[in-house]
Write a protein that holds these residues in place. Structure first.
Motif, PDB file in Angstrom:
ATOM      1  N   ILE A 139       0.874  -1.185   0.000  1.00 40.73           N
ATOM      2  CA  ILE A 139       0.000   0.000   0.000  1.00 40.73           C
ATOM      3  C   ILE A 139       0.904   1.225   0.000  1.00 40.73           C
ATOM      4  CG2 ILE A 139      -1.712   1.318   1.300  1.00 40.73           C
ATOM      5  CD1 ILE A 139      -2.656  -1.327   2.482  1.00 40.73           C
ATOM      6  N   LEU A 140       0.675   2.089  -0.954  1.00 40.17           N
ATOM      7  CA  LEU A 140       1.416   3.350  -0.986  1.00 40.17           C
ATOM      8  C   LEU A 140       0.483   4.416  -0.439  1.00 40.17           C
ATOM      9  CD1 LEU A 140       3.020   3.215  -4.559  1.00 40.17           C
ATOM     10  CD2 LEU A 140       3.583   1.899  -2.521  1.00 40.17           C
ATOM     11  N   LYS A 141       0.810   4.891   0.734  1.00 40.90           N
ATOM     12  CA  LYS A 141      -0.071   5.863   1.381  1.00 40.90           C
ATOM     13  C   LYS A 141       0.507   7.255   1.129  1.00 40.90           C
ATOM     14  CE  LYS A 141      -2.427   7.907   4.871  1.00 40.90           C
ATOM     15  NZ  LYS A 141      -3.836   8.119   5.064  1.00 40.90           N
ATOM     16  N   GLY A 142      -0.129   7.965   0.217  1.00 42.46           N
ATOM     17  CA  GLY A 142       0.369   9.292  -0.142  1.00 42.46           C
ATOM     18  C   GLY A 142      -0.031  10.323   0.893  1.00 42.46           C
ATOM     19  N   THR A 143       0.953  11.089   1.337  1.00 42.78           N
ATOM     20  CA  THR A 143       0.635  12.210   2.223  1.00 42.78           C
ATOM     21  C   THR A 143       0.704  13.491   1.393  1.00 42.78           C
ATOM     22  OG1 THR A 143       2.903  12.577   2.885  1.00 42.78           O
ATOM     23  CG2 THR A 143       1.632  11.027   4.198  1.00 42.78           C
ATOM     24  N   HIS A 144       0.390  14.582   2.043  1.00 47.28           N
ATOM     25  CA  HIS A 144       0.379  15.871   1.353  1.00 47.28           C
ATOM     26  C   HIS A 144       0.818  16.900   2.379  1.00 47.28           C
ATOM     27  CE1 HIS A 144      -3.361  15.940   3.546  1.00 47.28           C
ATOM     28  NE2 HIS A 144      -3.556  14.743   3.068  1.00 47.28           N
ATOM     29  N   SER A 145       0.651  18.139   2.112  1.00 45.42           N
ATOM     30  CA  SER A 145       1.023  19.222   3.039  1.00 45.42           C
ATOM     31  C   SER A 145       2.503  19.158   3.424  1.00 45.42           C
ATOM     32  CB  SER A 145       0.207  19.202   4.338  1.00 45.42           C
ATOM     33  OG  SER A 145      -1.098  18.778   4.139  1.00 45.42           O
ATOM     34  N   GLY A 146       3.333  18.582   2.554  1.00 45.21           N
ATOM     35  CA  GLY A 146       4.781  18.627   2.776  1.00 45.21           C
ATOM     36  C   GLY A 146       5.303  17.647   3.810  1.00 45.21           C
ATOM     37  N   ILE A 147       4.454  16.767   4.326  1.00 43.43           N
ATOM     38  CA  ILE A 147       4.945  15.786   5.313  1.00 43.43           C
ATOM     39  C   ILE A 147       5.306  14.511   4.556  1.00 43.43           C
ATOM     40  CG2 ILE A 147       4.356  14.452   7.369  1.00 43.43           C
ATOM     41  CD1 ILE A 147       2.505  16.805   8.103  1.00 43.43           C
ATOM     42  N   ASP A 148       6.582  14.149   4.662  1.00 43.55           N
ATOM     43  CA  ASP A 148       7.103  13.125   3.755  1.00 43.55           C
ATOM     44  C   ASP A 148       7.349  11.777   4.418  1.00 43.55           C
ATOM     45  OD1 ASP A 148       9.079  14.043   5.345  1.00 43.55           O
ATOM     46  OD2 ASP A 148      10.605  14.205   3.791  1.00 43.55           O
ATOM     47  N   GLY A 149       6.573  11.464   5.435  1.00 42.84           N
ATOM     48  CA  GLY A 149       6.738  10.169   6.088  1.00 42.84           C
ATOM     49  C   GLY A 149       6.171  10.241   7.492  1.00 42.84           C
ATOM     50  N   ILE A 150       6.575   9.268   8.312  1.00 43.33           N
ATOM     51  CA  ILE A 150       6.100   9.249   9.701  1.00 43.33           C
ATOM     52  C   ILE A 150       7.180   9.863  10.587  1.00 43.33           C
ATOM     53  CG2 ILE A 150       5.252   7.787  11.568  1.00 43.33           C
ATOM     54  CD1 ILE A 150       4.586   5.661   9.496  1.00 43.33           C
ATOM     55  N   TYR A 151       6.759  10.754  11.447  1.00 39.60           N
ATOM     56  CA  TYR A 151       7.675  11.445  12.357  1.00 39.60           C
ATOM     57  C   TYR A 151       7.399  11.027  13.800  1.00 39.60           C
ATOM     58  CZ  TYR A 151       9.399  14.551   8.702  1.00 39.60           C
ATOM     59  OH  TYR A 151      10.012  15.039   7.583  1.00 39.60           O
ATOM     60  N   THR A 152       8.369  11.304  14.653  1.00 35.63           N
ATOM     61  CA  THR A 152       8.208  10.976  16.072  1.00 35.63           C
ATOM     62  C   THR A 152       7.052  11.770  16.697  1.00 35.63           C
ATOM     63  OG1 THR A 152       9.947  12.589  16.477  1.00 35.63           O
ATOM     64  CG2 THR A 152      10.598  10.262  16.519  1.00 35.63           C
ATOM     65  N   ALA A 153       6.756  12.929  16.124  1.00 35.20           N
ATOM     66  CA  ALA A 153       5.596  13.742  16.548  1.00 35.20           C
ATOM     67  C   ALA A 153       5.189  14.559  15.326  1.00 35.20           C
ATOM     68  CB  ALA A 153       5.984  14.646  17.711  1.00 35.20           C
ATOM     69  N   GLU A 198      11.154  19.744  16.510  1.00 36.46           N
ATOM     70  CA  GLU A 198      12.246  18.832  16.878  1.00 36.46           C
ATOM     71  C   GLU A 198      11.952  17.387  16.439  1.00 36.46           C
ATOM     72  OE1 GLU A 198       9.909  19.973  18.804  1.00 36.46           O
ATOM     73  OE2 GLU A 198       9.181  18.302  20.008  1.00 36.46           O
ATOM     74  N   ALA A 199      10.756  17.139  15.899  1.00 36.98           N
ATOM     75  CA  ALA A 199      10.386  15.765  15.518  1.00 36.98           C
ATOM     76  C   ALA A 199      11.310  15.247  14.417  1.00 36.98           C
ATOM     77  CB  ALA A 199       8.930  15.753  15.026  1.00 36.98           C
ATOM     78  N   THR A 200      11.616  13.968  14.487  1.00 30.43           N
ATOM     79  CA  THR A 200      12.493  13.394  13.460  1.00 30.43           C
ATOM     80  C   THR A 200      11.728  12.335  12.662  1.00 30.43           C
ATOM     81  OG1 THR A 200      13.306  11.842  15.113  1.00 30.43           O
ATOM     82  CG2 THR A 200      14.689  13.765  14.672  1.00 30.43           C
ATOM     83  N   LYS A 201      12.170  12.174  11.418  1.00 25.71           N
ATOM     84  CA  LYS A 201      11.490  11.228  10.533  1.00 25.71           C
ATOM     85  C   LYS A 201      11.997   9.814  10.799  1.00 25.71           C
ATOM     86  CE  LYS A 201      11.622  10.563   5.804  1.00 25.71           C
ATOM     87  NZ  LYS A 201      11.760  11.154   4.484  1.00 25.71           N
ATOM     88  N   VAL A 258       3.720   1.388  15.298  1.00 19.03           N
ATOM     89  CA  VAL A 258       2.719   2.399  14.927  1.00 19.03           C
ATOM     90  C   VAL A 258       1.552   2.358  15.908  1.00 19.03           C
ATOM     91  CG1 VAL A 258       1.071   3.115  13.152  1.00 19.03           C
ATOM     92  CG2 VAL A 258       3.355   2.341  12.490  1.00 19.03           C
ATOM     93  N   LEU A 259       1.110   1.142  16.228  1.00 24.51           N
ATOM     94  CA  LEU A 259      -0.046   1.008  17.122  1.00 24.51           C
ATOM     95  C   LEU A 259       0.308   1.440  18.549  1.00 24.51           C
ATOM     96  CD1 LEU A 259      -1.388  -2.428  15.818  1.00 24.51           C
ATOM     97  CD2 LEU A 259      -2.456  -0.196  15.482  1.00 24.51           C
ATOM     98  N   ASN A 260       1.453   0.933  19.040  1.00 24.39           N
ATOM     99  CA  ASN A 260       1.807   1.218  20.439  1.00 24.39           C
ATOM    100  C   ASN A 260       2.116   2.688  20.666  1.00 24.39           C
ATOM    101  OD1 ASN A 260       1.468  -1.411  21.156  1.00 24.39           O
ATOM    102  ND2 ASN A 260       3.620  -1.980  20.846  1.00 24.39           N
ATOM    103  N   ARG A 261       2.735   3.322  19.654  1.00 24.75           N
ATOM    104  CA  ARG A 261       3.100   4.733  19.831  1.00 24.75           C
ATOM    105  C   ARG A 261       1.974   5.663  19.411  1.00 24.75           C
ATOM    106  NH1 ARG A 261       9.258   4.476  17.508  1.00 24.75           N
ATOM    107  NH2 ARG A 261       9.236   6.719  17.846  1.00 24.75           N
ATOM    108  N   GLY A 262       0.881   5.099  18.945  1.00 26.21           N
ATOM    109  CA  GLY A 262      -0.270   5.927  18.554  1.00 26.21           C
ATOM    110  C   GLY A 262       0.072   6.884  17.423  1.00 26.21           C
ATOM    111  N   LEU A 263       0.947   6.443  16.506  1.00 25.91           N
ATOM    112  CA  LEU A 263       1.364   7.336  15.417  1.00 25.91           C
ATOM    113  C   LEU A 263       0.222   7.482  14.411  1.00 25.91           C
ATOM    114  CD1 LEU A 263       4.959   5.896  15.021  1.00 25.91           C
ATOM    115  CD2 LEU A 263       4.348   8.132  15.967  1.00 25.91           C
ATOM    116  N   LYS A 264      -0.019   8.729  14.011  1.00 28.78           N
ATOM    117  CA  LYS A 264      -1.160   9.001  13.127  1.00 28.78           C
ATOM    118  C   LYS A 264      -0.748   8.781  11.673  1.00 28.78           C
ATOM    119  CE  LYS A 264      -3.892  10.986  16.387  1.00 28.78           C
ATOM    120  NZ  LYS A 264      -3.442  10.018  17.377  1.00 28.78           N
TER     121      LYS A 264
END
Ligand code: UDP
Length: 243
Positions: free
Chosen positions: A161-175, A182-185, A194-200
Motif C-alpha cells: 500500500i502506498l499511502k500518499g501524504t500531502h502538506s509537505g509531510i514526507d513520512g512518519i515522524y516521532t511527533a 524537533e520531531a524526526t522522521k 505504529v499502534l503502540n506509539r499511537g502514530l497518526k
C-alpha cells in the motif's frame, strides 16, 4: 526505465482527498490532479505496475465534520463516501486525458458513473493494463478510506500500500512536525510500533489488518514530483516503510 524495474507488481495507492486540493485543503485543483495522473500513468506504462487507487473524500466532506455539528454520524459518513466518488471521477478524467484506460468501481452503487465494486472484475481490469479507481470506501459508515485501502489490497492481491501524504509531510515522524519542529522522521517501523506509539499514519483498524495480512505500507509525500516512481523503484530512501 524498462519495465520490471519496480519492486512490486501490483499496488494500492491511497490518495487522501486533500491530495486533490489546493493549499486550502478543500475543493479539487485540476493541476494537482493532472500531476498525480501523470505519475500514475508513468507507473502503469513505464514500470509495468498494476495500480488500484483508493480515493478519500476529506477535501469535500468527512463524516466527523457533520457528526461534530450534531448530524447523525452514519448519514454524515454516507456523505463522505459520496465525496470520494467525486474525487474518483476527477482522477478518471485526468487519467483518460492521458489516454490511460481507467475504470471507477464504487462500493456504493451508482451505475451511471461507476461500476459496482466486483473483486474479480477489478483484477481483470488490472491485468488488462487499466487503472482501477476504487470509490465509496467500504460502502459502510463508521470507517475511513484507510480500511478499504487495506482490505482491497488484500482482495486484489496487491503487494504493498502506498499511502500518499500531502502538506509537505514526507513520512512518519516521532511527533507532528508542524507543531513539533524537533520531531524526526522514521525510516522504518513495525506495525506494532505504529499502534503502540499511537502514530497518526492510518487508522488503527487498517494497520491491524495490514499486520495480519503482511501488507507493507509506504508513507510518502505524493505531491513531490517523481515520488510515486521513487517509491516503486525503491533505489533511494523515501518516506517511511511500515512492515
Ligand atoms: N467513509 C465511510 N466509510 C468508508 C470510507 C469513508 O463512512 O468505508 C466516509 C467517512 O465519513 C470519511 C469520508 O467518507 O470521513 C471520507 O473519507 P476519508 O476521511 O477517509 O477521506 P480522506 O481523509 O482520505 O480524504
Amino acid at each position: 526505465m524498462p519495465s520490471g524495474a519496480a519492486r512490486w507488481k501490483r499496488v494500492v495507492l491511497k490518495l487522501s482527498g486533500q491530495a486533490f486540493s489546493d493549499a486550502s485543503g478543500y475543493s479539487i485543483d485540476g493541476d494537482v490532479v493532472s500531476q498525480l495522473a501523470t505519475e500514475i500513468v508513468d507507473a502503469r506504462r513505464n514500470l509495468d505496475v498494476d495500480v488500484a487507487v483508493v480515493v478519500g473524500g476529506g477535501n469535500i466532506w468527512r463524516g466527523m465534520t457533520g457528526a461534530g455539528a450534531g448530524m447523525d454520524r452514519a448519514q454524515s459518513d454516507y456523505m463522505g463516501m459520496l465525496a470520494t466518488v467525486i474525487n474518483a471521477l476527477a482522477l478518471q478524467d485526468a487519467l483518460e486525458r492521458l489516454d490511460q484506460p481507467t475504470r471507477v468501481q464504487s462500493a456504493i452503487q451508482m451505475a451511471q458513473v461507476a461500476e459496482p465494486y466486483i473483486r474479480r472484475k477489478a483484477i481483470r481490469h488490472l491485468e488488462r493494463g487499466r487503472v482501477v479507481i476504487l470509490a465509496g470506501g467500504l460502502g459502510n459508515p463508521f470507517f475511513t478510506t484507510d480500511t478499504p485501502a487495506a482490505l482491497r489490497a488484500a482482495e486484489i492481491e496487491a503487494e504493498a500500500i502506498l499511502k500518499g501524504t500531502h502538506s509537505g509531510i514526507d513520512g512518519i515522524y516521532t511527533a507532528d512536525p508542524r507543531t513539533h519542529p524537533e520531531a524526526t522522521k522514521l525510516s522504518e517501523l513495525t506495525y506494532m510500533d505504529v499502534l503502540n506509539r499511537g502514530l497518526k499514519v492510518m487508522d488503527p483498524t487498517s494497520i491491524t489488518f495490514c499486520m495480519d495480512h503482511k501488507l507493507p505500507i509506504v508513507v510518502f509525500d505524493v505531491l513531490e514530483r517523481g515520488n510515486i516512481r521513487r517509491v516503486l523503484v525503491g533505489s533511494e530512501p523515501i518516506g517511511t516503510l511500515v512492515r
